[in-house]
Structures are given as structure tokens and as C-alpha cells.
Enzyme design. Structure first.
Site, short mmCIF file in Angstrom:
data_model
loop_
_atom_site.label_atom_id
_atom_site.label_comp_id
_atom_site.label_asym_id
_atom_site.label_seq_id
_atom_site.Cartn_x
_atom_site.Cartn_y
_atom_site.Cartn_z
CD GLU A 190 82.40 85.62 11.21
OE1 GLU A 190 81.88 86.64 11.72
OE2 GLU A 190 83.09 84.82 11.87
CG ASP A 244 92.19 84.47 15.95
OD1 ASP A 244 93.15 84.74 16.70
OD2 ASP A 244 91.15 83.93 16.36
CG HIS A 247 87.99 84.59 14.53
ND1 HIS A 247 88.92 83.76 15.13
CD2 HIS A 247 86.80 83.95 14.60
CE1 HIS A 247 88.30 82.65 15.53
NE2 HIS A 247 87.02 82.74 15.22
CD GLU A 283 84.06 86.25 17.23
OE1 GLU A 283 85.08 86.35 16.51
OE2 GLU A 283 83.19 85.38 17.06
CE LYS A 316 79.47 80.12 15.03
NZ LYS A 316 80.60 80.54 14.20
CD GLU A 330 86.43 82.20 11.65
OE1 GLU A 330 85.52 83.04 11.74
OE2 GLU A 330 86.46 81.17 12.32
CG ASP A 356 80.46 82.56 11.39
OD1 ASP A 356 80.77 82.09 10.29
OD2 ASP A 356 81.25 82.60 12.37
MG MG Z 1 83.45 82.90 12.37
#
Ligand code: MG
Length: 390
Positions: free
Chosen positions: A221, A270, A297, A330, A167, A247, A195
Site C-alpha cells: 500500500e 476514504d 481506507h 480496514e 507498516k 487514501e 503499507d
Molecule cells: Mg495506508
């Protein structure tokens, strides 16, 4: 031909031992809506929605009367019925996650009816081996966040992961400091993605990108708001880091917008929100025509993860070559008792590589006793009436 008899959505919830946060908010609990669809002959399948569990459950209850009694094997007709029932009110958003949960359960049912894995139903395993990346490296309330993240990154490396995603979104200076520390710790042979969960404006995102380019970042991301198509495009035009997103998009129409605006290099639907596996396959085809990579995702339980694995195993190679990289997907490694205790899976995961099982459907199942333990009975009246062994 067996018809749908029961559609049962369940909300499961778990208070985390260690809360974690990212650029937008903190997670203290996990709350997930899964759904069981049972046919007259007893065949059943499990699906899952990604997003606010209570709203997904309400959406599944909304779709229920239009689906009960239908032939499960004709799931694309059911998909269209749900789509048309939602079109006037929810062309994107969480009602599509409810549709997705039902759609995934129906693919699982179809696999069981035909005794075939979803990868085969989709057309076969074009990618027999997948190299998943570890998702983790969230922020925690610890004194030494940098040291804590470095330790976690080294753990994933030791576990055999060849790629991981961290992150960012704490501000440019702090982000650069943390990325630099992790890159130095894991070395140059492990892929590292970042991300921000749409934390930044275009100006901030380009500034961060320029500072991160030297750390060999696999992709950036959700750098900017999902509404900022122009910001995505400008960023892509001005940094060497590949840009990923999707996502927060729904249905083929949402992804068409993302692709037409030249926002991303990597498309991330997703499956449990974008319109299910039925729509994800269409999105994959659409992305292929734009020469983009698709890396879904994935969040939630083994139902979602297993479904994504079958999907990735079927994705087109783009472009193909003899010694190409393995496709990735992922694999969330954060604390999740709902994934690890309530659901089971049959994926083969070893030394950073994953293969999908040759079992009917997606291969994930639910431990009914554990489901009862984690059922969120406070939130929904229906679940107070839950009689699992009745
Ligand atoms: Mg993400």
C-alpha cells in the site's frame, strides 16, 4: 419534509497513552472532527471527516450557510451545492473531507427518516459477511521492536483476524527483517499486507518489493508518493505483489486519474475524505469498470468504520463466483479512546468476521457525556460556548 436546522461540528482530542509512529511522523494525540446534523423534527445524524480536524471544522462552517434550511432527504442536491461551492478553490484536499463529513451525516439522517440501514439505501447487502483486516503494527519506541510487533501480530491472530496490515518504511533492510519475523510468527494462513505511507522512490519500492515477494504479501500500500503516478505504474508492471493506493485521492476525478494511469490493483478511497458516501459509491462503480478491488481506507471513530462497513457490504462482486473470498475492509486496532469511548456502534464483529446491522442509518452514535469529556475547547471559540445540555 423536514429541513436541516443545525449543523454542529465538534473537535475531539485525546493524548495517547503510548505514542506510535510510521514512516512520516509520530502520533502523540488523536484529534478528530465529527459533525451532528439535526432536522427541524429532531431527527439527527452523525458524520466524520478524515484529516486535520481544525481545517475540517472550518470547512463545515464554510458550507453551513448553503445547507441550513435544505431538505435533508435530497442529499445529493446538497452534495452538488457543496461541490460547486468548493470547485474553484479545492478540487481535492481537506475541504472535500468537510463535504464528506456532512454527506455521511446526511446518509445517517436519511436512514433514520426512512427507517432503513445505509446498506439498504445503497441498494442492499451484496456481501452479507465481511472479513476485516486488522490495522496496527505501527512502530513504537521500545528496545525490541521486532519482538513487540510479533507479539502484537499474534494477538490479532488469536483474536480471529484472518488478515492484518503492518507498516513498512524504516528502510529496506529493516523492513525486510520485520516482515520476515511477522510472516514466520503468524504462519502461511493469515494474509499479511504492508503499507509504507508513500515512503519510497520507485527504485527503493521495487527493490523492497522484490525482497518481499517470497513472503506472500497481500498488497503493498502507498509504495511511492501519491503524486508519482508513473512510479506506481512501473512498480505494478514489475512486481508480483498487488499494489494498493488511493487514501490521498479525492473525488471521482482523482480516482479516474489513478485508474487511467494503471497505478493500482486495489482502490482505497476514504469515505470520510474522498467526497462522502455519495462519491464513494461513484468511485466504486468507476473502479468496477476497471476491474479493480475496492477496499476503503478507514480511520477514526465508529462513525467512519460503520459507514465503511455498509459501503463494503454493498460493493459489486468482481468477478463473481460461488466460492469466492469474502470482501475485506480496514479495522484499525490502534489505541483510540475517541473511537472506543465517545462513539458506539452496532456492528457484529466475531471471530474475524463482520456483518452490518439492520438498524436505521449507519448505526453508530455518540455518547454525549463522553463527547463533552474529550471536546477540544482550547482550539475553537465556538466549543467554549458548547452547552450540551442547554
Ligand atoms: Mg495506508
Amino acid at each position: 419534509m423536514s429541513r436541516i436546522e443545525k449543523i454542529e461540528p465538534y473537535i475531539i482530542t485525546h493524548q495517547l497513552d503510548t505514542p506510535f509512529y510510521f514512516s512520516q511522523w509520530q502520533y502523540d494525540t488523536r484529534k478528530i472532527c465529527i459533525v451532528k446534523i439535526t432536522l427541524e423534527d429532531g431527527t439527527y445524524g452523525w458524520g466524520e471527516g478524515y484529516g486535520p480536524a481544525q481545517v475540517i471544522k472550518a470547512g463545515i462552517d464554510f458550507f453551513k450557510p448553503f445547507i441550513i434550511g435544505k431538505k435533508a432527504i435530497e442529499h445529493e442536491s446538497i452534495w452538488q451545492e457543496m461541490y460547486l461551492r468548493s470547485l474553484d478553490y479545492a478540487r481535492s484536499g481537506v475541504l472535500q473531507a468537510a463535504l464528506s463529513a456532512i454527506d455521511v451525516a446526511l446518509w445517517d439522517v436519511k436512514g433514520k427518516l426512512l427507517d432503513l440501514p445505509i446498506s439498504v439505501l445503497l441498494g442492499g447487502k451484496k456481501n452479507p459477511v465481511i472479513e476485516p483486516y486488522a490495522t496496527g503494527l505501527y512502530f513504537e519506541r521500545v528496545d525490541d521492536l521486532k519482538g513487540h510487533l510479533v507479539e502484537e501480530a499474534l494477538m490479532y491472530k488469536d483474536q480471529g483476524f484472518k488478515a492484518m496490515k503492518m507498516k513498512v518504511g524504516l528502510g529496506i533492510k529493516r523492513d525486510v527483517e520485520l516482515v520476515a519475523a511477522i510472516r514466520e510468527a503468524i504462519g502461511e494462513n493469515v494474509r499479511l499486507m504492508v503499507d509504507s505511507n508513500h515512503a519510497y522512490s520507485y527504485q527503493e519500492a521495487i527493490s523492497l518489493s522484490k525482497k518481499l515477494e517470497k513472503y506472500d504479501i497481500g498488497w503493498f500500500e502507498e509504495p511511492v508518493s501519491p503524486e508519482d503516478y508513473n512510479g506506481y505504474k512501473r512498480l505494478r508492471d514489475n512486481t508480483s505483489i498487488p499494489i494498493a493506493g488511493g487514501e490521498c485521492e479525492y473525488l471521482t476525478f482523482g480516482f479516474k486519474r489513478l485508474l487511467e494511469n494503471e497505478c493500482v490493483d486495489i482502490v482505497q478511497p476514504d469515505i470520510c475524505a474522498c467526497g462522502g458516501l455519495t462519491e464513494a459509491k461513484r468511485i466504486g462503480t468507476l473502479a468496477h469498470t476497471y476491474n479493480k478491488d475496492v477496499v476503503p481506507h478507514t480511520w477514526g471513530t465508529w462513525i467512519a468504520i460503520s459507514t465503511a462497513a455498509h459501503f463494503v457490504s454493498n460493493l459489486d462482486k468482481n468477478p463473481g463466483r460461488m466460492y469466492g473470498d469474502l470482501p475485506t475492509m480496514e479495522l484499525d486496532r490502534t489505541e483510540n479512546a475517541l473511537r472506543d469511548e465517545v462513539t458506539t456502534h452496532k456492528l457484529h464483529i466475531n471471530d474475524g468476521q463482520l456483518t452490518v446491522p439492520d438498524v436505521p442509518g449507519h448505526g453508530a452514535d455518540v455518547d454525549i457525556e463522553k463527547l463533552e469529556v474529550y471536546l477540544d475547547c482550547e482550539l475553537t471559540e465556538k466549543q467554549d460556548e458548547f452547552k450540551i445540555r442547554a
